[in-house]
Design a protein around this motif. Structure first.
Motif, PDB file in Angstrom:
ATOM      1  N   ILE A  68      50.005 -28.534  61.464  1.00 39.63           N
ATOM      2  CA  ILE A  68      48.700 -27.985  61.076  1.00 39.63           C
ATOM      3  C   ILE A  68      48.441 -26.665  61.790  1.00 39.63           C
ATOM      4  O   ILE A  68      47.796 -25.760  61.244  1.00 39.63           O
ATOM      5  CB  ILE A  68      47.573 -28.994  61.350  1.00 39.63           C
ATOM      6  N   HIS A  93      47.591 -23.388  59.844  1.00 37.07           N
ATOM      7  CA  HIS A  93      46.418 -22.582  60.187  1.00 37.07           C
ATOM      8  C   HIS A  93      46.787 -21.108  60.282  1.00 37.07           C
ATOM      9  O   HIS A  93      46.094 -20.239  59.748  1.00 37.07           O
ATOM     10  CB  HIS A  93      45.843 -23.079  61.511  1.00 37.07           C
ATOM     11  N   LEU A  99      49.872 -28.660  54.808  1.00 30.97           N
ATOM     12  CA  LEU A  99      48.634 -29.429  54.773  1.00 30.97           C
ATOM     13  C   LEU A  99      48.737 -30.615  53.821  1.00 30.97           C
ATOM     14  O   LEU A  99      48.089 -31.650  54.035  1.00 30.97           O
ATOM     15  CB  LEU A  99      47.465 -28.525  54.380  1.00 30.97           C
ATOM     16  N   TYR A 155      45.369 -33.002  53.973  1.00 31.97           N
ATOM     17  CA  TYR A 155      44.235 -32.203  54.450  1.00 31.97           C
ATOM     18  C   TYR A 155      44.251 -30.804  53.835  1.00 31.97           C
ATOM     19  O   TYR A 155      43.931 -29.817  54.498  1.00 31.97           O
ATOM     20  CB  TYR A 155      44.271 -32.112  55.978  1.00 31.97           C
ATOM     21  N   PHE A 161      45.564 -35.235  61.063  1.00 33.17           N
ATOM     22  CA  PHE A 161      44.365 -34.397  60.957  1.00 33.17           C
ATOM     23  C   PHE A 161      43.334 -34.748  62.021  1.00 33.17           C
ATOM     24  O   PHE A 161      42.437 -33.947  62.319  1.00 33.17           O
ATOM     25  CB  PHE A 161      43.777 -34.388  59.537  1.00 33.17           C
TER      26      PHE A 161
END
Length: 359
Positions: A114, A118, A136, A141, A249
């Motif tokens: 993640i 990001h 993701l 997510y 997540f």
């Protein structure tokens, strides 16, 4: 040598796979590394507050090496997840082995994956946007790319932001508010986008529809393939996928909790909030954990300049400083009294020092 440091994230999948085949205590090697050795190395090596010289920022930003590291990670994560699916389907795991494999995989997909998503999701190239969504998808997510970029970065450090933890709020109450509020916010943001274009919210042009379906398609295909190989329905695979996704997540939400705890932007007479500055995020420049997390811990500069690539993010001394890197602070945040005793006085002291000096 600093370039090579960003490959240190590969230690996690190596420990996960090596530890599994080693057996015994090896099942917990990845956990001991993340929550034991990394905090210890951060403590011993302390912080690196050096910034890239202004004259070198442009060259560093354009260097393909740093993008290659993040691209390479996408394939590593898919490989690790494929391996884990195979083990879950084919091996007769004990409960201890199942727990260690699931939580260890979540450290790979959520802890590093993640973080890479990001970084990539903030960039405007098609390949980086695509890679971010793939990562993701593996933790269910995908809406994060909408809510984080067009929601959190706009509303950070205000009561309107579900991803900003409030003073005195425990991680557990924050988790529920951020997870549910972030998902609802992503739908609203996408609905507004489509409405402005005169498109129905239930159109297949709604990214949130795709974001809900793609993880289901993905795990259904994997489960079908492995079930055919085994000759029966391998229910363990979708269960494993769901659990590691939630854990993955949840690591993201834990990081959100650390990054903005107690931060507030002033509301101006106009009704708008003051602009986001490095004073609205907690900063940490601990060497080892920043290598692992692609300098995500230099979060103050990231929010002030979201377009900057990870390799040129600055340490901002005026920002509130976490006493340790994320690996250690996650453990502290899991125990609310310990978190409040450590962070509340630090937050209050920083506010008094910073804002009294600006008067």
């Amino acid at each position: 040598m600093k370039k090579i440091g960003f490959f240190s994230a590969l230690i996690l999948p190596i420990l996960l796979i090596w530890g599994y085949y080693l057996g015994g205590a090896g099942h917990w090697f990845i956990h001991l590394f993340v929550f034991g050795l990394v905090p210890l190395m951060d403590f011993i090596l302390s912080t690196d507050k050096r910034n890239v010289p202004k004259g070198e920022i442009s060259e560093q930003t354009k260097a393909f090496f740093y993008r290659f590291v993040t691209y390479f990670w996408v394939y590593v994560q898919l490989g690790v997840l494929g391996w884990a699916f195979y083990i879950v389907a084919m091996a007769d795991l004990s409960w201890i082995e199942w727990i260690s494999l699931t939580t260890g995989t979540a450290l790979v997909t959520g802890g590093i994956g993640i973080t890479v998503a990001h970084e990539l999701g903030h960039k405007n190239t098609k390949i980086e946007q695509f890679y971010a969504k793939v990562l993701l998808m593996t933790v269910c997510y995908m809406h994060f790319i909408i809510e984080h970029n067009r929601g959190h970065h706009v509303r950070v450090a205000t009561p309107d932001d579900p991803a900003t933890s409030r003073f005195g709020e425990t991680f557990y109450s924050f988790w529920y508010r951020s997870v549910t509020g972030g998902y609802t916010s992503a739908w609203e943001i996408e609905k507004d986008r489509l409405t402005k274009k005169g498109i129905s919210v239930w159109s297949m042009k709604n990214e949130m529809v795709w974001f809900a379906l793609l993880p289901i398609f993905f795990i259904s295909l994997v489960t079908l393939l492995l079930s055919q190989m085994q000759g029966y329905f391998v229910w363990q695979v979708p269960v494993f996928f769901l659990v590691q996704s939630v854990l993955g997540f949840s690591l993201l939400e834990m990081v959100n909790y650390l990054e903005h705890y107690g931060m507030e932007r002033k509301k101006l007479p106009s009704g708008f909030y003051e602009r986001v500055t490095p004073l609205h995020s907690w900063n940490a420049s601990h060497i080892v954990s920043n290598f692992l997390l692609f300098q995500l811990q230099r979060h103050s500069d990231h929010h002030a300049s979201a377009h900057k690539r990870y390799q040129v993010l600055d340490h901002v001394e005026e920002s509130p400083q976490l006493p340790a890197g994320y690996s250690a602070m996650i453990l502290v945040a899991l125990i609310p009294p310990l978190w409040f005793n450590l962070m509340n006085p630090r937050l209050q002291s920083w506010k008094e020092k910073t804002f009294s000096e600006s008067v």
